[in-house]
Design a protein around this motif. Structure first.
Motif, mmCIF file in Angstrom:
data_model
loop_
_atom_site.group_PDB
_atom_site.id
_atom_site.type_symbol
_atom_site.label_atom_id
_atom_site.label_comp_id
_atom_site.label_asym_id
_atom_site.label_seq_id
_atom_site.Cartn_x
_atom_site.Cartn_y
_atom_site.Cartn_z
ATOM 1 N N VAL A 169 74.501 47.755 29.200
ATOM 2 C CA VAL A 169 73.657 47.097 29.518
ATOM 3 C C VAL A 169 74.211 45.968 28.264
ATOM 4 N N TYR A 199 79.101 37.731 27.153
ATOM 5 C CA TYR A 199 78.357 38.241 27.061
ATOM 6 C C TYR A 199 78.384 38.903 25.894
ATOM 7 N N GLN A 200 76.687 39.596 25.332
ATOM 8 C CA GLN A 200 76.393 40.401 24.639
ATOM 9 C C GLN A 200 76.288 41.831 25.546
ATOM 10 N N ARG A 247 77.160 47.658 19.550
ATOM 11 C CA ARG A 247 76.953 45.937 20.367
ATOM 12 C C ARG A 247 78.534 45.967 20.182
ATOM 13 N N GLU A 250 72.980 42.612 27.501
ATOM 14 C CA GLU A 250 71.539 42.098 26.573
ATOM 15 C C GLU A 250 71.428 40.276 26.657
ATOM 16 N N ASP A 251 72.781 39.943 26.407
ATOM 17 C CA ASP A 251 72.417 38.418 26.527
ATOM 18 C C ASP A 251 73.280 38.213 27.270
ATOM 19 N N TRP A 274 76.809 54.512 19.616
ATOM 20 C CA TRP A 274 76.658 52.997 20.278
ATOM 21 C C TRP A 274 77.040 52.027 19.343
ATOM 22 N N LYS A 288 75.130 46.176 24.756
ATOM 23 C CA LYS A 288 74.978 47.187 24.546
ATOM 24 C C LYS A 288 76.141 48.606 25.370
ATOM 25 N N GLU A 315 70.574 39.013 32.416
ATOM 26 C CA GLU A 315 70.726 39.743 31.097
ATOM 27 C C GLU A 315 69.435 41.026 31.878
ATOM 28 N N GLY A 316 69.611 42.145 31.570
ATOM 29 C CA GLY A 316 68.674 43.455 31.850
ATOM 30 C C GLY A 316 69.928 43.648 33.116
#
Length: 227
Positions: A143, A45-46, A61, A145-146, A59, A48, A124-125
């Motif tokens: 969140v 998982y990516q 990442r 992101e990917d 923030w 943020k 994602e999202g």
């Protein structure tokens, strides 16, 4: 003759039902075997992580294995952000609150050690909230992101990017933090010396709100093995 036909019909019906049950069993067992043979790739998982209500935003990442428990994710976020793990925390996802079980909780919480990142955010999202220090209420929006396929060199969490320093502990939440910064920008402020001394004692030296050392964060994250 009619009687023989009736018995024959019964046998045929029984054979059809038996064949149907056998076919269903064979199909089910085949699908189960296929599932055993098809191992789903591990997910990466990516994320943020943004400290809410900050402007400009503070923030980070992060790249985190999807099977990371929420208990471990707490420590990863703490390390990446720069918190000192001195207070309670919660995760809130889909209306469910996860935390370290504690009899002092006045709300219903699920055990964060039994929940994993991939179980509360799959695509994602999707997003959830991580809150640290129920008094100062440092709320972080997390969140997805990917979602990627994991490889051998991605078994540990990694910080990919970030901006700005973590606020000092116990400064009164976002509002208190900005009041502290305003005081530090004005040497003529009546609380300047007191605030400067306090914040340097808390952070170990002069405080730069725009500073972020990604290399130091990743050195600290190297200690994290999965899950």
């Amino acid at each position: 003759m009619a009687k023989g036909t009736k018995n024959s019909d019964r046998r045929n019906l029984f054979q059809e039902l038996s064949s149907g049950v056998d076919a269903m069993r064979d199909d089910r067992e085949g699908r189960l075997e296929l599932r055993r043979q098809t191992i789903e790739p591990a997910k990466l998982y990516q994320l943020k992580v943004t400290l809410m209500e900050t402007e400009p935003p503070i923030w980070r990442r992060l790249r985190v294995p999807g099977d990371t428990t929420l208990a471990r994710l707490d420590r990863i976020i703490q390390t990446a952000m720069g918190w000192t793990n001195s207070h309670l925390h919660t995760f809130t996802a889909g209306g469910v609150v996860y935390a370290d079980p504690n009899p002092e909780w006045e709300i219903k919480v699920r055990n964060e050690r039994r929940a994993r990142l991939g179980g509360i955010a799959r695509e994602e999202g999707e997003a959830f909230v991580y809150e640290y220090d129920m008094g100062d209420s440092w709320r972080h929006q997390v969140v997805v992101e990917d979602v990627l396929v994991e490889s051998e060199d991605t078994v540990r969490p990694l910080c990919l990017a970030g901006e700005r320093a973590c606020p000092p502990e116990d400064c009164g939440g976002v509002h208190g933090y900005y009041e502290t910064l305003e005081c530090l920008r004005d040497p003529d402020h009546e609380e300047y010396e007191k605030t400067k001394t306090w914040i340097e004692a808390m952070t170990g030296g002069p405080f730069d709100p725009d500073a972020f050392d990604i290399e130091a964060v990743n050195r600290a994250l190297q200690a994290f093995d999965r899950p």
